[in-house]
Design a protein around this motif. Structure first.
Motif, PDB file in Angstrom:
ATOM      1  N   ALA A  37       8.458   0.930  -9.588  1.00  0.00           N
ATOM      2  CA  ALA A  37       8.955   0.107  -9.049  1.00  0.00           C
ATOM      3  C   ALA A  37       9.535  -1.525 -10.042  1.00  0.00           C
ATOM      4  O   ALA A  37       8.581  -1.565 -10.903  1.00  0.00           O
ATOM      5  N   GLY A  38      10.272  -1.996  -9.157  1.00  0.00           N
ATOM      6  CA  GLY A  38      10.531  -3.429  -9.758  1.00  0.00           C
ATOM      7  C   GLY A  38      10.949  -3.477 -10.895  1.00  0.00           C
ATOM      8  O   GLY A  38      11.561  -2.273 -11.642  1.00  0.00           O
ATOM      9  N   PRO A  39      10.587  -3.900 -11.952  1.00  0.00           N
ATOM     10  CA  PRO A  39      10.769  -4.358 -13.385  1.00  0.00           C
ATOM     11  C   PRO A  39       9.803  -3.531 -14.215  1.00  0.00           C
ATOM     12  O   PRO A  39      10.406  -3.236 -15.417  1.00  0.00           O
ATOM     13  N   PRO A  99      10.372  -2.822 -20.139  1.00  0.00           N
ATOM     14  CA  PRO A  99       9.634  -2.278 -19.744  1.00  0.00           C
ATOM     15  C   PRO A  99      10.043  -1.389 -18.914  1.00  0.00           C
ATOM     16  O   PRO A  99       8.818  -0.143 -18.769  1.00  0.00           O
ATOM     17  N   LEU A 100      11.113  -0.822 -17.915  1.00  0.00           N
ATOM     18  CA  LEU A 100      11.361   0.329 -17.088  1.00  0.00           C
ATOM     19  C   LEU A 100      11.668   1.314 -18.799  1.00  0.00           C
ATOM     20  O   LEU A 100      11.191   2.335 -17.903  1.00  0.00           O
ATOM     21  N   ILE A 145       0.601  -0.900   0.024  1.00  0.00           N
ATOM     22  CA  ILE A 145      -0.363   0.093  -0.498  1.00  0.00           C
ATOM     23  C   ILE A 145       0.891   1.256  -0.199  1.00  0.00           C
ATOM     24  O   ILE A 145       0.245   2.385  -0.113  1.00  0.00           O
ATOM     25  N   ASN A 146       2.162   1.211   0.427  1.00  0.00           N
ATOM     26  CA  ASN A 146       2.747   2.338   0.675  1.00  0.00           C
ATOM     27  C   ASN A 146       3.597   2.801  -0.578  1.00  0.00           C
ATOM     28  O   ASN A 146       4.154   3.867  -0.984  1.00  0.00           O
ATOM     29  N   ASN A 147       3.373   1.730  -1.511  1.00  0.00           N
ATOM     30  CA  ASN A 147       3.341   2.340  -3.410  1.00  0.00           C
ATOM     31  C   ASN A 147       2.085   3.576  -3.965  1.00  0.00           C
ATOM     32  O   ASN A 147       2.607   3.076  -4.872  1.00  0.00           O
ATOM     33  N   GLY A 148       1.379   3.262  -3.256  1.00  0.00           N
ATOM     34  CA  GLY A 148       0.360   4.013  -4.096  1.00  0.00           C
ATOM     35  C   GLY A 148      -1.100   3.322  -3.909  1.00  0.00           C
ATOM     36  O   GLY A 148      -1.457   2.278  -3.312  1.00  0.00           O
ATOM     37  N   ASP A 149      -1.989   3.624  -4.956  1.00  0.00           N
ATOM     38  CA  ASP A 149      -3.451   3.464  -5.002  1.00  0.00           C
ATOM     39  C   ASP A 149      -3.896   2.811  -5.927  1.00  0.00           C
ATOM     40  O   ASP A 149      -4.419   1.801  -5.578  1.00  0.00           O
TER      41      ASP A 149
END
Length: 120
Positions: A87-89, A64-65, A43-47
């Motif tokens: 985030a991530g890949p 993808p990045l 949840i810290n990554n957004g909505d």
């Protein structure tokens, strides 16, 4: 109708603008079934979080990045978006403004647009 369905429509519009501006030739209808817009695991990554960059990477033949970095300005233009991050890949995380959530809650509480009806 729910907020994720509404913003999924906005996401498709943004993808079409991205496609046009970068002169990509992918067919979004082929990838739409794999495309997600859902709450992020953390949840810290957004909505909301979308896998758009990873889904389109094979069609566009880019990492993808790289796609996510180029797509962020299109997401930032979507009404109600407060912040966008990667985030991530290549997941694109979206945080909505407080006003957007307030308006959503108002529609639910005052039953505007039949928010209590389910499409099953």
């Amino acid at each position: 109708m729910n907020i994720y369905k509404i913003y999924f429509g906005y996401l498709i519009d943004a993808i079409n603008s991205f496609k046009y501006d970068f002169k990509h030739t992918f067919d979004i209808t082929k990838s739409i079934g794999k495309l997600t817009l859902e709450p992020p695991k953390d949840i810290n990554n957004g909505d909301m979080s979308t896998n758009m960059a990873m889904v389109l990477s094979k069609e566009i033949k880019q990492k993808p990045l790289h796609i996510a970095e180029n797509f962020i300005p299109y997401v930032q233009k979507i009404h109600g978006v407060f912040d966008v991050s990667i985030a991530g890949p290549g997941f694109i995380n979206i945080k909505l403004s407080a006003t957007t959530w307030t308006n959503c809650m108002e529609k639910i509480l005052f039953n505007k647009l039949d928010w209590d009806k389910l499409n099953i």
